[in-house]
Design a protein around this motif. Structure first.
Motif, PDB file in Angstrom:
ATOM      1  N   ASP A 156       0.719  -1.212   0.124  1.00  0.00           N
ATOM      2  CA  ASP A 156       0.010   0.080  -0.064  1.00  0.00           C
ATOM      3  C   ASP A 156       1.003   1.215  -0.022  1.00  0.00           C
ATOM      4  OD1 ASP A 156      -2.405  -1.818   0.157  1.00  0.00           O
ATOM      5  OD2 ASP A 156      -2.382  -1.369   2.345  1.00  0.00           O
ATOM      6  N   VAL A 157       1.935   1.123   0.703  1.00  0.00           N
ATOM      7  CA  VAL A 157       2.957   2.403   0.887  1.00  0.00           C
ATOM      8  C   VAL A 157       3.497   2.826  -0.589  1.00  0.00           C
ATOM      9  CG1 VAL A 157       5.170   3.136   1.609  1.00  0.00           C
ATOM     10  CG2 VAL A 157       3.435   2.070   3.396  1.00  0.00           C
ATOM     11  N   MET A 158       3.895   1.621  -1.365  1.00  0.00           N
ATOM     12  CA  MET A 158       4.355   2.036  -2.787  1.00  0.00           C
ATOM     13  C   MET A 158       3.408   2.479  -3.578  1.00  0.00           C
ATOM     14  SD  MET A 158       6.266  -0.235  -1.041  1.00  0.00           S
ATOM     15  CE  MET A 158       7.727   0.229  -0.298  1.00  0.00           C
ATOM     16  N   VAL A 159       2.199   1.782  -3.295  1.00  0.00           N
ATOM     17  CA  VAL A 159       0.834   2.064  -4.518  1.00  0.00           C
ATOM     18  C   VAL A 159       0.701   3.476  -4.094  1.00  0.00           C
ATOM     19  CG1 VAL A 159      -1.657   1.733  -4.806  1.00  0.00           C
ATOM     20  CG2 VAL A 159      -0.008  -0.102  -4.477  1.00  0.00           C
ATOM     21  N   LEU A 160       0.563   4.164  -3.025  1.00  0.00           N
ATOM     22  CA  LEU A 160       0.114   5.599  -2.807  1.00  0.00           C
ATOM     23  C   LEU A 160       1.408   6.374  -2.929  1.00  0.00           C
ATOM     24  CD1 LEU A 160      -1.870   5.317   0.488  1.00  0.00           C
ATOM     25  CD2 LEU A 160      -2.774   5.727  -1.847  1.00  0.00           C
ATOM     26  N   GLY A 161       2.703   5.949  -2.918  1.00  0.00           N
ATOM     27  CA  GLY A 161       3.642   7.013  -2.983  1.00  0.00           C
ATOM     28  C   GLY A 161       4.341   6.897  -4.448  1.00  0.00           C
ATOM     29  N   SER A 162       3.610   5.983  -5.620  1.00  0.00           N
ATOM     30  CA  SER A 162       4.086   5.922  -6.876  1.00  0.00           C
ATOM     31  C   SER A 162       3.616   7.239  -7.394  1.00  0.00           C
ATOM     32  CB  SER A 162       3.653   4.589  -7.435  1.00  0.00           C
ATOM     33  OG  SER A 162       2.304   4.639  -7.539  1.00  0.00           O
ATOM     34  N   PHE A 163       2.533   7.864  -6.893  1.00  0.00           N
ATOM     35  CA  PHE A 163       1.911   9.099  -7.721  1.00  0.00           C
ATOM     36  C   PHE A 163       1.514  10.162  -6.993  1.00  0.00           C
ATOM     37  CE2 PHE A 163      -1.272   6.301  -6.626  1.00  0.00           C
ATOM     38  CZ  PHE A 163      -2.366   7.012  -6.306  1.00  0.00           C
ATOM     39  N   ASN A 164       1.927   9.959  -5.782  1.00  0.00           N
ATOM     40  CA  ASN A 164       1.560  11.290  -4.844  1.00  0.00           C
ATOM     41  C   ASN A 164       2.888  11.691  -4.235  1.00  0.00           C
ATOM     42  OD1 ASN A 164      -1.331  11.786  -5.137  1.00  0.00           O
ATOM     43  ND2 ASN A 164      -1.598   9.542  -4.266  1.00  0.00           N
ATOM     44  N   ASP A 165       2.848  12.973  -3.511  1.00  0.00           N
ATOM     45  CA  ASP A 165       3.956  13.156  -2.580  1.00  0.00           C
ATOM     46  C   ASP A 165       3.360  13.305  -1.180  1.00  0.00           C
ATOM     47  OD1 ASP A 165       5.983  13.834  -4.516  1.00  0.00           O
ATOM     48  OD2 ASP A 165       5.169  15.669  -5.043  1.00  0.00           O
ATOM     49  N   VAL A 166       3.534  12.142  -0.718  1.00  0.00           N
ATOM     50  CA  VAL A 166       2.656  11.954   0.780  1.00  0.00           C
ATOM     51  C   VAL A 166       3.768  11.255   1.495  1.00  0.00           C
ATOM     52  CG1 VAL A 166       0.574  11.463  -0.145  1.00  0.00           C
ATOM     53  CG2 VAL A 166       1.933   9.544   0.003  1.00  0.00           C
ATOM     54  N   ALA A 167       3.582  11.461   2.912  1.00  0.00           N
ATOM     55  CA  ALA A 167       4.213  10.813   4.116  1.00  0.00           C
ATOM     56  C   ALA A 167       3.597   9.947   4.682  1.00  0.00           C
ATOM     57  CB  ALA A 167       5.149  11.688   4.875  1.00  0.00           C
ATOM     58  N   PHE A 168       4.167   9.081   5.518  1.00  0.00           N
ATOM     59  CA  PHE A 168       3.405   8.022   6.131  1.00  0.00           C
ATOM     60  C   PHE A 168       3.348   7.914   7.825  1.00  0.00           C
ATOM     61  CE2 PHE A 168       3.729   6.699   1.617  1.00  0.00           C
ATOM     62  CZ  PHE A 168       2.429   6.344   1.322  1.00  0.00           C
ATOM     63  N   ILE A 169       2.234   7.556   8.330  1.00  0.00           N
ATOM     64  CA  ILE A 169       2.289   7.536   9.846  1.00  0.00           C
ATOM     65  C   ILE A 169       2.235   5.994  10.267  1.00  0.00           C
ATOM     66  CG2 ILE A 169       1.262   8.069  12.127  1.00  0.00           C
ATOM     67  CD1 ILE A 169      -0.107  10.357  10.882  1.00  0.00           C
ATOM     68  N   ALA A 170       3.328   5.147  10.332  1.00  0.00           N
ATOM     69  CA  ALA A 170       3.539   3.929  10.738  1.00  0.00           C
ATOM     70  C   ALA A 170       3.985   3.401  11.974  1.00  0.00           C
ATOM     71  CB  ALA A 170       4.141   3.281   9.429  1.00  0.00           C
ATOM     72  N   LYS A 171       3.638   2.250  12.075  1.00  0.00           N
ATOM     73  CA  LYS A 171       4.206   1.554  13.425  1.00  0.00           C
ATOM     74  C   LYS A 171       5.559   1.391  13.563  1.00  0.00           C
ATOM     75  CE  LYS A 171       2.954  -3.259  11.602  1.00  0.00           C
ATOM     76  NZ  LYS A 171       2.133  -4.449  12.048  1.00  0.00           N
ATOM     77  N   SER A 172       6.438   1.422  14.760  1.00  0.00           N
ATOM     78  CA  SER A 172       7.813   1.399  14.674  1.00  0.00           C
ATOM     79  C   SER A 172       8.272   0.154  14.196  1.00  0.00           C
ATOM     80  CB  SER A 172       8.170   1.645  16.161  1.00  0.00           C
ATOM     81  OG  SER A 172       7.590   0.509  17.024  1.00  0.00           O
ATOM     82  N   GLU A 173       7.563  -1.069  14.210  1.00  0.00           N
ATOM     83  CA  GLU A 173       7.992  -2.291  13.449  1.00  0.00           C
ATOM     84  C   GLU A 173       8.767  -2.098  12.174  1.00  0.00           C
ATOM     85  OE1 GLU A 173       5.595  -1.957  15.421  1.00  0.00           O
ATOM     86  OE2 GLU A 173       5.058  -3.560  16.807  1.00  0.00           O
ATOM     87  N   MET A 174       7.836  -1.320  11.347  1.00  0.00           N
ATOM     88  CA  MET A 174       7.980  -1.344   9.847  1.00  0.00           C
ATOM     89  C   MET A 174       9.442  -0.818   9.599  1.00  0.00           C
ATOM     90  SD  MET A 174       5.551   0.696   7.492  1.00  0.00           S
ATOM     91  CE  MET A 174       5.332  -0.048   5.763  1.00  0.00           C
ATOM     92  N   ALA A 175       9.970  -0.066  10.538  1.00  0.00           N
ATOM     93  CA  ALA A 175      11.503   0.647  10.508  1.00  0.00           C
ATOM     94  C   ALA A 175      12.443  -0.483  10.449  1.00  0.00           C
ATOM     95  CB  ALA A 175      11.873   1.619  11.644  1.00  0.00           C
ATOM     96  N   ARG A 176      12.407  -1.505  10.955  1.00  0.00           N
ATOM     97  CA  ARG A 176      13.196  -2.744  11.154  1.00  0.00           C
ATOM     98  C   ARG A 176      13.138  -3.740  10.004  1.00  0.00           C
ATOM     99  NH1 ARG A 176      11.858  -1.830  16.514  1.00  0.00           N
ATOM    100  NH2 ARG A 176      10.350  -3.638  16.563  1.00  0.00           N
TER     101      ARG A 176
END
Length: 264
Positions: free
Chosen positions: A78-98
């Motif tokens: 979903d992150v890649m889908v939305l980020g492929s055509f928009n300039d957006v940032a995401f609020i995500a759970k910390s586990e994703m960083a690892r």
């Protein structure tokens, strides 16, 4: 044999592309000399092409600011889908960083990682979200708080909409715009997905990431639809619970429409 060849070529394409683009994006983030928005979109688009995804978009992201984008959540893609055509940032759970690869890519997209179980950091993280909203960044919130199976929408968590309250309090705005967005994985090899097929795209709970990436690379040819709804206004007198329910209803309606009548 063909599947292994496809996986190998896709991984090679991603490795070469990211090896060329990520350093420039990283330099922009670290130095502030330029905004690597175009590079981010290229990175996301490259991964989606390697996976064999086609993205269909209905509507567009709102130009109103401050803007909180409230979307459903099916998979890490979903992150890649939305980020492929928009300039957006995401609020995500910390586990994703690892997570391998995904963590690095989300950092480059200016993601704010929230540690929900550490109350000492909650104030600092909340202030950062409010600051980013107030500065004009469109922040994407996956309002279910977890991933679903792509068939049904989980209840939106009203507590997550606290970011809108913070933008009002800390950013000096008199209202925040909350835009409902539905992400639906609709076709596999050109044919409409049934309930059982959507599990191919969905990444749920504690499912291992690497095997899921391998399965997606082996399968390929998935269509995903993104539907943008009309933004709702959130002001000082607005109820988080009522707003969460209203946004949830909009997302559910768009999601069901996409699943019933998928685009080609």
């Amino acid at each position: 044999m063909f599947v292994k060849l496809r996986i190998g070529l896709a991984l090679l394409c991603v490795a070469v592309g990211l090896g060329l683009m990520v350093p420039f994006a990283y330099l922009g983030v670290k130095t502030g000399l330029y905004q690597p928005r175009r590079i981010r979109r290229w990175c996301n688009g490259l991964i989606l092409r390697a996976l064999g995804f086609r993205v269909h978009v209905t509507g567009e992201i709102s130009k109103s600011r401050p803007l909180l984008v409230a979307a459903n959540h099916v998979s890490w893609t979903d992150v890649m889908v939305l980020g492929s055509f928009n300039d957006v940032a995401f609020i995500a759970k910390s586990e994703m960083a690892r997570w391998p690869l995904i963590g690095g890519l989300t950092r480059l997209q200016g993601c704010i990682f929230v540690e929900r179980d550490r109350k000492r950091k909650s104030g600092e993280q909340a202030n950062e979200i409010a600051s980013r909203l107030a500065s004009g960044d469109a922040m994407v919130l996956f309002a279910e708080g977890t991933t679903g199976d792509g068939n049904l929408l989980l209840p939106f968590k009203s507590t997550l909409f606290g970011a809108a309250n913070l933008a009002l309090a800390e950013g000096g705005a008199d209202k925040v715009f909350i835009q409902p967005v539905a992400i639906s994985y609709t076709r596999l090899h050109g044919l409409p997905m049934g309930r059982q097929h959507r599990a191919i795209a969905a990444w749920i709970g504690d499912q291992d990431l690497v095997p899921h990436i391998k399965d997606l690379l082996a399968e390929g040819a998935i269509d995903v639809e993104v539907h943008f709804g009309e933004p709702l206004e959130f002001s000082a007198g607005s109820s988080r619970k009522e707003t969460a329910r209203a946004v949830e209803e909009h997302v559910r309606a768009m999601m069901q429409q996409a699943l019933r009548d998928p685009k080609r």
